[in-house]
Design an enzyme around this catalytic site. Structure first.
Site, PDB file in Angstrom:
ATOM      1  N   CYS A 168     -33.556  19.510  16.935  1.00 28.87           N
ATOM      2  CA  CYS A 168     -32.629  19.356  18.053  1.00 28.87           C
ATOM      3  C   CYS A 168     -31.457  20.330  17.999  1.00 28.87           C
ATOM      4  O   CYS A 168     -30.658  20.389  18.940  1.00 28.87           O
ATOM      5  CB  CYS A 168     -32.110  17.923  18.081  1.00 28.87           C
ATOM      6  SG  CYS A 168     -33.417  16.688  17.989  1.00 28.87           S
ATOM      7  N   HIS A 308     -22.795  16.191  19.839  1.00 29.12           N
ATOM      8  CA  HIS A 308     -24.252  16.101  19.952  1.00 29.12           C
ATOM      9  C   HIS A 308     -24.613  14.818  20.697  1.00 29.12           C
ATOM     10  O   HIS A 308     -25.482  14.822  21.565  1.00 29.12           O
ATOM     11  CB  HIS A 308     -24.876  16.132  18.554  1.00 29.12           C
ATOM     12  CG  HIS A 308     -26.364  16.165  18.531  1.00 29.12           C
ATOM     13  ND1 HIS A 308     -27.104  17.135  19.167  1.00 29.12           N
ATOM     14  CD2 HIS A 308     -27.267  15.324  17.956  1.00 29.12           C
ATOM     15  CE1 HIS A 308     -28.400  16.907  18.983  1.00 29.12           C
ATOM     16  NE2 HIS A 308     -28.516  15.809  18.248  1.00 29.12           N
ATOM     17  N   GLU A 319     -21.845  11.123  13.534  1.00 27.58           N
ATOM     18  CA  GLU A 319     -21.100  12.231  14.129  1.00 27.58           C
ATOM     19  C   GLU A 319     -19.622  11.874  14.297  1.00 27.58           C
ATOM     20  O   GLU A 319     -18.742  12.714  14.056  1.00 27.58           O
ATOM     21  CB  GLU A 319     -21.695  12.635  15.475  1.00 27.58           C
ATOM     22  CG  GLU A 319     -20.970  13.833  16.070  1.00 27.58           C
ATOM     23  CD  GLU A 319     -21.646  14.430  17.281  1.00 27.58           C
ATOM     24  OE1 GLU A 319     -21.303  15.576  17.649  1.00 27.58           O
ATOM     25  OE2 GLU A 319     -22.522  13.759  17.872  1.00 27.58           O
ATOM     26  N   LYS A 338     -25.311  14.453  26.964  1.00 27.68           N
ATOM     27  CA  LYS A 338     -26.614  13.785  27.042  1.00 27.68           C
ATOM     28  C   LYS A 338     -26.611  12.501  27.860  1.00 27.68           C
ATOM     29  O   LYS A 338     -27.668  11.997  28.225  1.00 27.68           O
ATOM     30  CB  LYS A 338     -27.160  13.546  25.630  1.00 27.68           C
ATOM     31  CG  LYS A 338     -27.526  14.836  24.901  1.00 27.68           C
ATOM     32  CD  LYS A 338     -28.086  14.566  23.518  1.00 27.68           C
ATOM     33  CE  LYS A 338     -28.410  15.869  22.801  1.00 27.68           C
ATOM     34  NZ  LYS A 338     -27.200  16.636  22.435  1.00 27.68           N
ATOM     35  N   HIS A 343     -31.798  14.140  26.329  1.00 32.52           N
ATOM     36  CA  HIS A 343     -31.894  15.052  25.182  1.00 32.52           C
ATOM     37  C   HIS A 343     -33.001  16.069  25.435  1.00 32.52           C
ATOM     38  O   HIS A 343     -34.181  15.722  25.462  1.00 32.52           O
ATOM     39  CB  HIS A 343     -32.198  14.226  23.933  1.00 32.52           C
ATOM     40  CG  HIS A 343     -31.962  14.950  22.649  1.00 32.52           C
ATOM     41  ND1 HIS A 343     -31.871  16.328  22.557  1.00 32.52           N
ATOM     42  CD2 HIS A 343     -31.781  14.474  21.380  1.00 32.52           C
ATOM     43  CE1 HIS A 343     -31.661  16.664  21.295  1.00 32.52           C
ATOM     44  NE2 HIS A 343     -31.601  15.560  20.562  1.00 32.52           N
ATOM     45  N   PHE A 402     -33.379  16.605  13.515  1.00 35.87           N
ATOM     46  CA  PHE A 402     -34.198  15.942  12.505  1.00 35.87           C
ATOM     47  C   PHE A 402     -34.294  16.834  11.274  1.00 35.87           C
ATOM     48  O   PHE A 402     -34.361  18.057  11.368  1.00 35.87           O
ATOM     49  CB  PHE A 402     -35.607  15.684  13.046  1.00 35.87           C
ATOM     50  CG  PHE A 402     -35.705  14.521  13.993  1.00 35.87           C
ATOM     51  CD1 PHE A 402     -34.629  13.695  14.244  1.00 35.87           C
ATOM     52  CD2 PHE A 402     -36.907  14.239  14.629  1.00 35.87           C
ATOM     53  CE1 PHE A 402     -34.725  12.614  15.110  1.00 35.87           C
ATOM     54  CE2 PHE A 402     -37.022  13.164  15.496  1.00 35.87           C
ATOM     55  CZ  PHE A 402     -35.939  12.349  15.737  1.00 35.87           C
TER      56      PHE A 402
END
Length: 415
Positions: A168, A308, A319, A338, A343, A402
């Protein structure tokens, strides 16, 4: 205006942007949708028909590929390459790149997390019983580097053409690495960004099997809610965003319209878990601090943070902890795209960088869509309810993938 930064490296100007995104197919459309905090998630008929556990996604609105591609070329490529090529063409047009660029000094740097997997999935389903009946372009259309190479072929760019797969974080990685190549004199111009088109039966089911996505099938427009108290997973989207990056002095010399600058970049890895972030956010915070140091800035110089913000419990919590660590309890305003677009996997970081720069230039921080209350509000200054006016200042844009892949960009408005 100095052509080199405080470290003696060439400065990197952003001179063109092209997007094909759920929020809109031009940078202005996407910016206005982001500013309105308007979710683009909707039911996808083909997913519902195939009884996929999650039946909604954020798709790119219809546009005319024929304006960009010949019919023959369209037959040879898959959707992620199509989206990337069309966004790239718009970026080149927006930058008004001259036709006499030195081809060996001009490159393509592209990130993708899923790549050609959707095309391989479709081929296997359509031709599993008769393998030799598959299209002759099956292998080249499914290669992960196909989008980048097709872009290079389209424009005759013969410099470094590299594909990055950092899950990502891929789009952010591509932008950062492109900026590095320009800073250190390896390229004069780079077309850089990210793209993915992961809305397929297998991929959507795979995310559902992991319990990573929201299953709000009855009200999909409310599903993506970064940092919200009742968040329950991310929403999958598709799209592409490409930026034209140029050596600052060369852009000025040709009279380019400079939209901003990539001033800082850093990446690292949690080395902790294949999908979960390190819960204390320490490694991600180190990445943010390194990006700020690379830009020659202190935390106090940052106008806002583009998070993110996936809308998953663990990622948002980690985060928030990372931002709190980086800014030592003095969080600037924080937003997250997002909630609007879902995403886009490898495409997210590039789209978010483009829109974060636009927000920084306008001195506006959009509210996070669908988020009203948050358990992380005691750690970070989340923008909710309505856009917030701030000073025009550099923005920190985060991407985490990931495998613990962290990538952070600092983008500064044009003077």
């Amino acid at each position: 205006m100095n052509a080199r930064d405080a470290h003696g490296r060439f400065r990197v100007a952003v001179t063109g942007v092209g997007v094909k995104s759920p929020a809109g197919n031009t940078p202005e459309e996407a910016f206005q949708t982001f500013l309105a905090a308007k979710s683009t998630a909707a039911t996808v008929d083909r997913l519902a028909a195939e009884a996929v556990p999650v039946r909604f996604a954020c798709l790119v609105p219809p546009f005319e590929p024929e304006a960009y591609l010949t019919r023959r070329e369209a037959r040879q490529i898959d959707r992620v390459t199509l989206l990337a090529l069309c966004a790239a063409a718009d970026a080149v047009t927006d930058a008004r790149l001259p036709g006499d660029l030195p081809p060996d000094r001009t490159g393509v740097q592209l990130g993708t997390g899923i790549g050609g997997l959707p095309s391989m999935e479709a081929t296997a389903l359509d031709h599993g019983g008769f393998p030799m009946g598959m299209p002759v372009h099956t292998v080249p259309r499914t290669m992960t580097n196909s989008p980048a190479c097709r872009i290079a072929m389209r424009f005759g760019f013969r410099g470094s053409c590299t594909t990055y797969a950092t899950a990502c974080a891929s789009g952010t990685t591509a932008l950062g690495e492109a900026a590095r190549k320009i800073r250190h004199g390896e390229l004069d111009v780079a077309l850089a960004g990210g793209a993915d088109a992961p809305v397929t039966t297998v991929i959507m089911s795979g995310f559902a099997r992991m319990r990573a996505v929201s299953l709000r099938n009855e009200d999909p427009w409310l599903a993506s809610r970064p940092f919200a108290a009742d968040r329950d997973g991310f929403v999958v989207g598709e799209g592409a965003a490409l930026l034209v990056l140029e050596r600052w002095d060369l852009a000025v010399a040709r009279g380019a319209r400079i939209q901003g600058e990539i001033t800082g970049y850093a990446d690292n890895c949690d080395a902790f878990h294949i999908v979960a972030p390190h819960k204390d956010g320490s490694v991600a915070a180190a990445c943010m601090r390194s990006a700020l140091a690379d830009a020659g800035l202190s935390p106090a110089d940052v106008g806002h943070v583009n998070a993110h913000g996936t809308s998953t419990l663990l990622n948002d919590r980690a985060e928030a902890a990372a931002i709190d660590r980086c800014f030592i309890g003095q969080s600037p305003p924080v937003t997250a795209l997002k909630g609007v677009t879902g995403h886009l996997i490898g495409g997210s970081g590039a789209l978010e960088a483009a829109l974060a720069l636009r927000c920084a230039s306008a001195g506006l921080v959009p509210a996070i869509a669908n988020t009203r209350t948050s358990p992380e509000a005691d750690l970070v200054d989340l923008v909710t309810g309505a856009p917030r006016t701030v000073r025009s200042a550099p923005v920190l844009s985060n991407s985490f993938g990931f495998g613990g892949q962290n990538a952070c960009l600092v983008l500064s408005p044009a003077p």
